[in-house]
Write a protein that holds these residues in place. Structure first.
Motif, mmCIF file in Angstrom:
data_model
loop_
_atom_site.group_PDB
_atom_site.id
_atom_site.type_symbol
_atom_site.label_atom_id
_atom_site.label_comp_id
_atom_site.label_asym_id
_atom_site.label_seq_id
_atom_site.Cartn_x
_atom_site.Cartn_y
_atom_site.Cartn_z
ATOM 1 N N HIS A 33 68.900 53.525 -48.803
ATOM 2 C CA HIS A 33 69.793 54.227 -47.880
ATOM 3 C C HIS A 33 71.187 53.624 -47.949
ATOM 4 O O HIS A 33 71.334 52.406 -48.094
ATOM 5 C CB HIS A 33 69.299 54.081 -46.434
ATOM 6 C CG HIS A 33 67.959 54.679 -46.170
ATOM 7 N ND1 HIS A 33 67.782 55.776 -45.356
ATOM 8 C CD2 HIS A 33 66.727 54.329 -46.598
ATOM 9 C CE1 HIS A 33 66.490 56.065 -45.287
ATOM 10 N NE2 HIS A 33 65.828 55.215 -46.027
ATOM 11 N N MET A 48 70.133 59.072 -48.544
ATOM 12 C CA MET A 48 68.844 58.450 -48.815
ATOM 13 C C MET A 48 68.442 58.917 -50.204
ATOM 14 O O MET A 48 68.439 60.118 -50.469
ATOM 15 C CB MET A 48 67.800 58.872 -47.798
ATOM 16 C CG MET A 48 66.434 58.260 -48.037
ATOM 17 S SD MET A 48 65.265 58.616 -46.710
ATOM 18 C CE MET A 48 65.118 60.393 -46.832
ATOM 19 N N THR B 98 59.494 58.157 -43.878
ATOM 20 C CA THR B 98 60.405 58.267 -45.017
ATOM 21 C C THR B 98 61.697 59.010 -44.683
ATOM 22 O O THR B 98 62.542 59.194 -45.534
ATOM 23 C CB THR B 98 59.713 58.980 -46.183
ATOM 24 O OG1 THR B 98 59.340 60.297 -45.753
ATOM 25 C CG2 THR B 98 58.464 58.235 -46.622
ATOM 26 N N ASP B 99 61.835 59.413 -43.434
ATOM 27 C CA ASP B 99 62.985 60.231 -43.037
ATOM 28 C C ASP B 99 64.219 59.366 -42.781
ATOM 29 O O ASP B 99 64.111 58.157 -42.514
ATOM 30 C CB ASP B 99 62.630 61.007 -41.771
ATOM 31 C CG ASP B 99 63.664 62.055 -41.411
ATOM 32 O OD1 ASP B 99 63.759 62.399 -40.214
ATOM 33 O OD2 ASP B 99 64.393 62.525 -42.312
ATOM 34 N N THR B 100 65.374 59.998 -42.840
ATOM 35 C CA THR B 100 66.620 59.360 -42.406
ATOM 36 C C THR B 100 66.482 58.888 -40.972
ATOM 37 O O THR B 100 65.900 59.581 -40.136
ATOM 38 C CB THR B 100 67.767 60.381 -42.491
ATOM 39 O OG1 THR B 100 67.944 60.751 -43.852
ATOM 40 C CG2 THR B 100 69.068 59.798 -41.962
ATOM 41 N N GLN B 101 67.041 57.715 -40.695
ATOM 42 C CA GLN B 101 67.052 57.220 -39.321
ATOM 43 C C GLN B 101 68.374 57.594 -38.654
ATOM 44 O O GLN B 101 69.441 57.466 -39.252
ATOM 45 C CB GLN B 101 66.859 55.703 -39.300
ATOM 46 C CG GLN B 101 65.459 55.279 -39.749
ATOM 47 C CD GLN B 101 65.192 53.806 -39.580
ATOM 48 O OE1 GLN B 101 65.871 53.091 -38.855
ATOM 49 N NE2 GLN B 101 64.151 53.323 -40.261
ATOM 50 N N PHE B 103 70.889 56.793 -35.566
ATOM 51 C CA PHE B 103 71.173 55.634 -34.730
ATOM 52 C C PHE B 103 71.887 56.024 -33.440
ATOM 53 O O PHE B 103 72.695 56.958 -33.412
ATOM 54 C CB PHE B 103 72.046 54.642 -35.491
ATOM 55 C CG PHE B 103 71.307 53.864 -36.541
ATOM 56 C CD1 PHE B 103 71.040 54.434 -37.783
ATOM 57 C CD2 PHE B 103 70.858 52.581 -36.291
ATOM 58 C CE1 PHE B 103 70.343 53.729 -38.765
ATOM 59 C CE2 PHE B 103 70.163 51.865 -37.259
ATOM 60 C CZ PHE B 103 69.907 52.439 -38.491
#
Lengths: 112, 112
Positions: A33, A48, B98-101, B103
């Motif tokens: 990422h 990602m 596995t996904d984008t985080q 914030f």
């Protein structure tokens, strides 16, 4: 030893310059990422990727799995690109793959 | 959608005091994370949750407790604050492993 190393730590550029930030990691990963953190703190996910290359506007991210290396490029840089850019990896397997391991970040300053 | 929100934004505590940080997300995400960010270090995972009613320890869990009673909320508690817990705390959420985080804006905590 840090599993994720970023270079350079600090980068100053003039508006319009082509920027490259590098990220190297030492173990097998399932994904990498790139994130951006502006002054004032907010963190935004930029990319990602697990292979190849991705592009979004003026930002390009590439990854070379064999060499365990990724680069983030910014074309035609602008002062609003000034931020900390953070690389993070998800380890490939084992007990640690629930989490991301983060680099320390690269502080980019783009002067007008 | 508000995305990920954190309450409070700033807090000053005295050693030994307790407090709770609240993270809320409106994206129906299963995964939620609490990180701390300290100067010269990458983000480090404190605790995480893979769904309502579940919590697990990250890499730096000592001195913190968490709860996920509702899917949209993830609470981080400090029972007896110490100066070493002075940091910026970020919450993140994701659809799956596995996904984008995504914030939150962060909470700046100072323990005197």
């Amino acid at each position: 030893k840090n599993e994720v190393e970023q270079s350079p730590q600090n980068l100053t550029a003039q508006e319009g310059e082509f920027i490259t930030i590098n990220c190297s990691y030492s173990v097998g990963i399932s994904a990498l990422h790139w994130l951006q953190q502006h002054p004032g703190g907010g963190i935004v996910s930029l990319f990602m990727l697990s292979s190849g290359k991705k592009k979004h506007g003026r930002l390009i991210a590439t990854i070379n799995i064999q060499e365990k290396h990724s680069s983030l490029h910014i074309t035609a840089s602008h002062p609003r690109d000034s931020a900390v850019y953070i690389c993070a990896v998800r380890l490939y397997s084992g007990g640690s793959n629930y989490k991301l391991t983060f680099g320390k970040g690269t502080l980019l300053t783009v002067n007008p | 959608n508000a995305g990920v929100t954190q309450t409070p934004k700033f807090r000053v505590l005295k050693t030994g005091q307790s407090m709770t940080l609240l993270c809320a997300q409106d994206m129906n995400h299963e995964y939620m994370y609490w990180y701390r960010q300290d100067p010269g270090m990458g983000l480090r995972l404190i605790h995480y949750s893979v769904g309502e009613g579940t919590t697990a320890k990250g890499e730096v869990p000592d001195g913190y407790n968490v709860s996920r009673l509702k899917k949209q909320n993830f609470l981080l508690g400090l029972e007896s604050a110490a100066p070493s817990q002075t940091s910026v705390y970020f919450c993140a959420s994701a659809r799956d492993l596995t996904d984008t985080q995504y914030f939150g804006p962060g909470t700046r905590l100072t323990v005197l």
